[in-house]
Write an enzyme that holds these catalytic residues in place. Structure first.
Site, PDB file in Angstrom:
ATOM      1  N   GLN A  82       0.098  -1.554  -1.184  1.00 60.79           N
ATOM      2  CA  GLN A  82       1.219  -1.716  -0.245  1.00 60.79           C
ATOM      3  C   GLN A  82       0.847  -1.181   1.141  1.00 60.79           C
ATOM      4  OE1 GLN A  82       3.859  -3.453  -0.341  1.00 60.79           O
ATOM      5  NE2 GLN A  82       3.870  -4.045  -2.484  1.00 60.79           N
ATOM      6  N   SER A  83      -0.405  -1.391   1.540  1.00 55.57           N
ATOM      7  CA  SER A  83      -0.889  -0.900   2.826  1.00 55.57           C
ATOM      8  C   SER A  83      -0.249  -1.652   4.000  1.00 55.57           C
ATOM      9  CB  SER A  83      -2.415  -1.073   2.863  1.00 55.57           C
ATOM     10  OG  SER A  83      -2.891  -1.035   4.177  1.00 55.57           O
ATOM     11  N   ASN A  84       0.368  -0.889   4.905  1.00 58.54           N
ATOM     12  CA  ASN A  84       0.898  -1.488   6.144  1.00 58.54           C
ATOM     13  C   ASN A  84      -0.230  -1.931   7.044  1.00 58.54           C
ATOM     14  OD1 ASN A  84       3.705  -0.879   5.607  1.00 58.54           O
ATOM     15  ND2 ASN A  84       3.139   1.256   5.911  1.00 58.54           N
TER      16      ASN A  84
END
Ligand SMILES: *Cc1c(COP(=O)(O)O)cnc(C)c1O
Length: 333
Positions: A82-84
């Site tokens: 879930q890396s921005n």
């Protein structure tokens, strides 16, 4: 002029600054018993030109400027699922006409919707090729295979490097300009610290203006000593890129890890309270991984009776809201 110190560095424009600074009147009213004259402001770095916005755009502006200058054809990034940073790299690649290859691994306990929703979904929508890796140990193999004969540009973890920290050094100058317009000075600027370049950049930027010990980071990833060492190294290297006067030392770095809880991406009661508080009083969204924990730290600071009166406090909203959709059960909705 501090601003001209950025001239040597190529920059890809990914958002239209300056981002607004807003006062939180309703939250101030709710916190009145502990407020003692404090004024609460947020810098809306969660708003942004492309990709759903977020702090990583400021960092990517300098990394992508560098990538374009080197004639890159494909961006390669690895990180947690879930890396921005990965989502916004995908959006930036789309904007600049580059291919994007992402290798992302799930955090412990992530399953079902969390594997395909939120930032992963958006990254794919922006045209990136996302490969889900079993864990972080598969990252080097993924990186080695990703270029497939194209000229590649590898993003540093969390998009953090001395070069990307320039984005937040520039943000410090932007905040100082906005202080003039608002007719006040901030006594403390609060930001979440993950891979540390955002806080480091703010420290380097304010140092150009002769302002030290203004920035308070809250670690969401490393223990405080490690986060402080990373932040110091990045702040010094960024300060050197800007040919700043004097030296940045350990005394300039403030990182607190008391609000991280059990680990990166794992929620705490305090961070969920902070998230609900800001949502219900201001209609603003924190994210469960970074900014909710930093805001919990800010709320604890407000409750500290030893705190000076009449402080002007600025919280940097860093975005990350797509990750909310991976935390539906934790949020109790
Ligand atoms: C990456 C990130 C941060 C922290 O920035 P670092 O430079 O990695 O310390 C804070 N908030 C959000 C939403 C982020 O995505």
């Amino acid at each position: 002029m501090p601003a001209t110190r950025f001239d040597p560095y190529r920059r890809a424009r990914l958002f239209d600054g300056p981002t607004p600074i807003q006062r939180l009147h309703r939250l101030e009213a709710a916190l009145e018993p502990v407020l003692r004259g404090a004024r609460l402001f947020v810098k809306r770095d969660d708003l942004g030109g492309i990709g759903g916005g977020g702090s990583k755009l400021r960092k990517l502006e300098f990394l992508l400027g560098d990538a374009m200058m080197q004639g890159a054809e494909v961006l390669v990034g690895v990180g947690p699922l879930q890396s921005n940073s990965a989502r916004l790299a995908a959006a930036a690649a789309a904007r600049l006409g580059l291919a994007c290859e992402l290798g992302l691994w799930p955090l412990e306990g992530q399953a079902g919707e969390a594997l395909v929703s939120g930032n992963v979904l958006l990254g794919r929508l922006f045209g990136a090729r996302v490969q889900v890796l079993p864990d972080a140990s598969a990252a080097p193999g993924f990186i080695a295979a990703a270029a497939q004969g194209r000229k590649s540009y590898q993003l540093p973890p969390g998009a953090s490097s001395p070069l990307s920290a320039l984005g937040y050094a520039d943000c410090a100058l932007e905040i100082a300009d906005q202080e003039h317009a608002l007719g006040l000075r901030f006594d403390r600027v609060v930001i979440a610290n993950g891979s540390s370049a955002s806080q480091a950049g703010l420290i380097a930027g304010f140092a150009l203006l002769g302002r030290r010990r203004l920035v308070q980071g809250f670690s969401v990833l490393a223990d405080a000593p490690v986060a402080e060492a990373n932040t110091l190294a990045l702040a010094r290297a960024c300060h050197a890129l800007l040919r700043g006067e004097g030296e940045i030392t350990a005394a300039d770095i403030r990182v607190d890890d008391a609000w991280r809880g059990p680990g990166y991406g794992r929620t705490t009661a305090e961070s969920l309270d902070a998230l609900h508080l800001l949502a219900r009083h201001e209609g603003l969204l924190l994210d469960p991984v970074y900014s909710a924990k930093a805001f919990a730290g800010l709320l604890a600071h407000l409750r500290d009776v030893a705190r000076p009166r009449n402080e002007n406090l600025l919280f940097v909203m860093t975005g990350g809201t797509p990750a909310l959709f991976g935390y539906q059960s934790a949020l109790g909705t």
